[in-house]
Write a protein that holds these residues in place. Sequence first.
Motif, PDB file in Angstrom:
ATOM      1  N   VAL A  24      -3.227  -7.345  14.309  1.00 10.60           N
ATOM      2  CA  VAL A  24      -3.097  -8.663  13.372  1.00 10.60           C
ATOM      3  C   VAL A  24      -1.585  -9.199  13.550  1.00 10.60           C
ATOM      4  O   VAL A  24      -1.561 -10.388  13.852  1.00 10.60           O
ATOM      5  N   ASP A  25      -0.704  -8.273  12.731  1.00  9.68           N
ATOM      6  CA  ASP A  25       0.558  -8.978  12.781  1.00  9.68           C
ATOM      7  C   ASP A  25       1.732  -7.478  12.568  1.00  9.68           C
ATOM      8  O   ASP A  25       1.353  -6.867  11.469  1.00  9.68           O
ATOM      9  N   ALA A  26       2.266  -7.116  13.491  1.00  7.91           N
ATOM     10  CA  ALA A  26       3.134  -6.071  13.348  1.00  7.91           C
ATOM     11  C   ALA A  26       4.191  -5.986  12.260  1.00  7.91           C
ATOM     12  O   ALA A  26       4.377  -4.982  11.727  1.00  7.91           O
ATOM     13  N   LYS A  27       4.414  -7.056  11.530  1.00  2.54           N
ATOM     14  CA  LYS A  27       5.251  -7.258  10.460  1.00  2.54           C
ATOM     15  C   LYS A  27       4.696  -6.602   9.263  1.00  2.54           C
ATOM     16  O   LYS A  27       5.276  -6.584   8.290  1.00  2.54           O
ATOM     17  N   LEU A  28       3.304  -6.534   9.276  1.00  3.14           N
ATOM     18  CA  LEU A  28       2.805  -5.976   8.119  1.00  3.14           C
ATOM     19  C   LEU A  28       2.768  -4.595   7.856  1.00  3.14           C
ATOM     20  O   LEU A  28       2.676  -3.978   6.633  1.00  3.14           O
ATOM     21  N   THR A  29       3.599  -4.027   8.632  1.00  2.00           N
ATOM     22  CA  THR A  29       4.036  -2.483   8.485  1.00  2.00           C
ATOM     23  C   THR A  29       4.812  -2.282   7.108  1.00  2.00           C
ATOM     24  O   THR A  29       4.777  -1.405   6.520  1.00  2.00           O
ATOM     25  N   LYS A  30       5.515  -3.481   6.967  1.00  2.00           N
ATOM     26  CA  LYS A  30       6.561  -3.570   5.926  1.00  2.00           C
ATOM     27  C   LYS A  30       5.985  -3.438   4.615  1.00  2.00           C
ATOM     28  O   LYS A  30       6.620  -3.037   3.640  1.00  2.00           O
ATOM     29  N   LYS A  31       4.523  -3.756   4.430  1.00  2.00           N
ATOM     30  CA  LYS A  31       3.797  -3.450   3.377  1.00  2.00           C
ATOM     31  C   LYS A  31       3.420  -1.993   3.025  1.00  2.00           C
ATOM     32  O   LYS A  31       3.104  -1.635   1.840  1.00  2.00           O
TER      33      LYS A  31
ATOM     34  N   VAL B 174       0.959  -1.086   0.021  1.00  2.00           N
ATOM     35  CA  VAL B 174      -0.091   0.074   0.016  1.00  2.00           C
ATOM     36  C   VAL B 174       0.953   1.283   0.003  1.00  2.00           C
ATOM     37  O   VAL B 174       1.733   1.286   0.862  1.00  2.00           O
ATOM     38  N   ILE B 175       0.700   2.020  -0.984  1.00  2.00           N
ATOM     39  CA  ILE B 175       1.438   3.071  -1.004  1.00  2.00           C
ATOM     40  C   ILE B 175       0.601   4.606  -0.862  1.00  2.00           C
ATOM     41  O   ILE B 175      -0.437   4.329  -1.363  1.00  2.00           O
ATOM     42  N   ILE B 176       0.838   5.483   0.011  1.00  2.00           N
ATOM     43  CA  ILE B 176       0.184   6.405   0.606  1.00  2.00           C
ATOM     44  C   ILE B 176       0.776   8.027   0.423  1.00  2.00           C
ATOM     45  O   ILE B 176       2.185   8.044   0.430  1.00  2.00           O
ATOM     46  N   GLY B 177      -0.024   8.668  -0.220  1.00  2.00           N
ATOM     47  CA  GLY B 177       0.553  10.253  -0.406  1.00  2.00           C
ATOM     48  C   GLY B 177      -0.995  10.959  -0.098  1.00  2.00           C
ATOM     49  O   GLY B 177      -2.196  10.292  -0.174  1.00  2.00           O
ATOM     50  N   GLY B 178      -0.768  12.197  -0.309  1.00  2.00           N
ATOM     51  CA  GLY B 178      -1.902  13.192  -0.057  1.00  2.00           C
ATOM     52  C   GLY B 178      -1.684  14.353   0.755  1.00  2.00           C
ATOM     53  O   GLY B 178      -0.790  14.596   1.346  1.00  2.00           O
ATOM     54  N   GLN B 179      -2.890  14.807   0.996  1.00  2.00           N
ATOM     55  CA  GLN B 179      -2.978  15.963   2.041  1.00  2.00           C
ATOM     56  C   GLN B 179      -3.999  15.922   3.568  1.00  2.00           C
ATOM     57  O   GLN B 179      -4.884  14.985   3.315  1.00  2.00           O
ATOM     58  N   ALA B 180      -3.512  16.687   4.384  1.00  2.00           N
ATOM     59  CA  ALA B 180      -2.221  17.029   4.831  1.00  2.00           C
ATOM     60  C   ALA B 180      -1.528  16.010   5.679  1.00  2.00           C
ATOM     61  O   ALA B 180      -2.132  15.113   6.332  1.00  2.00           O
TER      62      ALA B 180
ATOM     63  N   ALA C 146       7.369  14.399  13.204  1.00  2.00           N
ATOM     64  CA  ALA C 146       7.337  13.134  14.258  1.00  2.00           C
ATOM     65  C   ALA C 146       6.616  11.918  14.033  1.00  2.00           C
ATOM     66  O   ALA C 146       7.108  11.013  14.101  1.00  2.00           O
ATOM     67  N   ALA C 147       5.282  12.173  13.247  1.00  2.00           N
ATOM     68  CA  ALA C 147       4.531  11.211  13.041  1.00  2.00           C
ATOM     69  C   ALA C 147       5.250  10.246  11.842  1.00  2.00           C
ATOM     70  O   ALA C 147       5.287   8.924  12.298  1.00  2.00           O
ATOM     71  N   PHE C 148       5.751  10.796  10.894  1.00  2.00           N
ATOM     72  CA  PHE C 148       6.594   9.996   9.956  1.00  2.00           C
ATOM     73  C   PHE C 148       7.674   9.220  10.430  1.00  2.00           C
ATOM     74  O   PHE C 148       8.124   8.034  10.240  1.00  2.00           O
ATOM     75  N   THR C 149       8.534   9.917  11.385  1.00  2.00           N
ATOM     76  CA  THR C 149       9.508   9.340  12.143  1.00  2.00           C
ATOM     77  C   THR C 149       9.041   7.825  12.785  1.00  2.00           C
ATOM     78  O   THR C 149       9.699   6.905  13.022  1.00  2.00           O
ATOM     79  N   ARG C 150       7.800   8.176  13.659  1.00  2.00           N
ATOM     80  CA  ARG C 150       7.350   7.158  14.452  1.00  2.00           C
ATOM     81  C   ARG C 150       6.799   5.898  13.471  1.00  2.00           C
ATOM     82  O   ARG C 150       7.159   4.811  13.871  1.00  2.00           O
ATOM     83  N   PHE C 151       6.183   6.283  12.373  1.00  2.00           N
ATOM     84  CA  PHE C 151       5.854   5.188  11.335  1.00  2.00           C
ATOM     85  C   PHE C 151       7.153   4.436  10.696  1.00  2.00           C
ATOM     86  O   PHE C 151       6.762   3.343  10.736  1.00  2.00           O
ATOM     87  N   ALA C 152       8.192   5.151  10.439  1.00  2.00           N
ATOM     88  CA  ALA C 152       9.473   4.372   9.884  1.00  2.00           C
ATOM     89  C   ALA C 152       9.972   3.704  11.067  1.00  2.00           C
ATOM     90  O   ALA C 152      10.274   2.441  10.741  1.00  2.00           O
ATOM     91  N   ALA C 153       9.814   3.966  12.334  1.00  2.00           N
ATOM     92  CA  ALA C 153      10.218   3.266  13.422  1.00  2.00           C
ATOM     93  C   ALA C 153       9.628   2.013  13.551  1.00  2.00           C
ATOM     94  O   ALA C 153       9.992   0.919  14.012  1.00  2.00           O
ATOM     95  N   ALA C 154       8.078   1.925  13.029  1.00  2.00           N
ATOM     96  CA  ALA C 154       7.433   0.838  13.079  1.00  2.00           C
ATOM     97  C   ALA C 154       7.453  -0.397  12.146  1.00  2.00           C
ATOM     98  O   ALA C 154       6.852  -1.384  11.970  1.00  2.00           O
ATOM     99  N   GLY C 155       8.581   0.215  10.896  1.00  2.00           N
ATOM    100  CA  GLY C 155       8.652  -0.658  10.112  1.00  2.00           C
ATOM    101  C   GLY C 155       8.250  -0.277   8.724  1.00  2.00           C
ATOM    102  O   GLY C 155       8.410  -1.011   7.634  1.00  2.00           O
ATOM    103  N   MET C 156       7.583   0.944   8.468  1.00  2.00           N
ATOM    104  CA  MET C 156       7.100   1.260   7.186  1.00  2.00           C
ATOM    105  C   MET C 156       8.526   2.157   6.409  1.00  2.00           C
ATOM    106  O   MET C 156       9.209   2.449   6.927  1.00  2.00           O
ATOM    107  N   HIS C 157       8.176   2.122   4.926  1.00  2.00           N
ATOM    108  CA  HIS C 157       9.021   2.626   4.364  1.00  2.00           C
ATOM    109  C   HIS C 157       8.914   4.007   4.061  1.00  2.00           C
ATOM    110  O   HIS C 157       7.709   4.333   3.268  1.00  2.00           O
ATOM    111  N   ILE C 158       9.749   4.954   4.053  1.00  2.00           N
ATOM    112  CA  ILE C 158       9.499   6.176   3.594  1.00  2.00           C
ATOM    113  C   ILE C 158      10.401   6.543   2.418  1.00  2.00           C
ATOM    114  O   ILE C 158      11.520   6.349   2.282  1.00  2.00           O
ATOM    115  N   VAL C 159       9.678   6.802   1.451  1.00  2.00           N
ATOM    116  CA  VAL C 159      10.167   6.660  -0.026  1.00  2.00           C
ATOM    117  C   VAL C 159       9.751   7.848  -0.780  1.00  2.00           C
ATOM    118  O   VAL C 159       8.967   8.771  -0.266  1.00  2.00           O
ATOM    119  N   LYS C 160      10.514   8.289  -1.975  1.00  2.00           N
ATOM    120  CA  LYS C 160      10.234   9.450  -2.779  1.00  2.00           C
ATOM    121  C   LYS C 160       9.621   8.737  -4.074  1.00  2.00           C
ATOM    122  O   LYS C 160       9.719   7.591  -4.378  1.00  2.00           O
TER     123      LYS C 160
END
Length: 346
Positions: free
Chosen positions: A290-297, A265-271, A322-336
């Motif tokens: 459900v499964d914390a490892k799903l954050t990698k999706k 799942v790729i996410i963008g938008g406002q705000a 700060a929110a995006f830093t927390r999301f990255a720490a949870a396993g999500m990918h911050i990408v361009k």
Amino acid sequence: MNTQATSQLPIPPHFYPDKVGEVWRVPYQELATQAQVWGKQHNIQPASVDNHRICLLLIDVQNTFCIPGFELFVGGKSGKGAVEDNQRLCEFIYRNLGVITTITPTMDTHTAMQIFHPIFWINATGEHPIPAATNITPTDIEQGIWKVNPAVANSITQGDYELLEKHAYHYVKQLSQDGKYPLTIWPYHSMLGGIGHALVSSVEAAIFFHCIARQSQTQFEIKGDNPLTENYSVLRPEVLIDFAQNPLAQKNTRLIQQLLDFDAVIIGGQAKSHCVAWTIDDLLTEIKQVDAKLTKKLYLLEDCTSPVVVPGIVDYTEQADAAFTRFAAAGMHIVKSTEVIQLIGN
């Protein structure tokens, strides 16, 4: 995303980056013909044959937030944030047309008489709060600084003013107890039936082009139409239970399950500081159950979202980061948006 790189497509000639900040009519039939030709030229397969299923979740990419001069334009630090974000977003959709399975745009959807709009509240002299400059707290209601406008009870609670007062006080108090932002009075925005409610024209064109080229129905998700609660996140309103412990609104359990079923799942938008962060945060909560490892999706397009910044009034940049830093720490990918999507199986 995973290991095997896929080639990116060129940008179709109908896309003009300098039109992204403008409102214009999408020529559907002409664009549909172009999309079908484009699909054949580049051997774009129907989404139904995808082995690796990718959802592009677009949060509130609507005129009201994304066009300069509209009600809640998200300027970010640059002052042109949402326009620049959407230029990159359109290019991302076109370049990755062949691998995005489903595009899911959320649509912030309001009418005038809602708890966060000026008409809902009055002070002792009958004046409405100043939008974007007024927060309402439980103390404000207790001290009589702001009270529910009796006239709106006719439209919301069949004239029962006492019931509406109970709903409103409970709501504001619940926000405080849950550690959420206080009730903000916003300008009238995303008004159902109005031009501000519509998707940004260039983004709408890109989404429609994808729909035809990949033969994949765009999945629109309406949020925010309940008069008694805010709905920053597409997955759930701010408050679920009313003062009598009855359901006030419900989570979007169907969409939650759909998102968890995608391979990515790729996410963008406002705000970035509000509806984007709230949606991701709610999705994170569901994933943990459900499964914390799903954050990698989850892949967050950091260059396709901006925080709310109103010079001299508010700046939510720090909270958004700060929110995006927390999301990255949870396993999500911050990408361009310029990064190549990599797949297994397509």
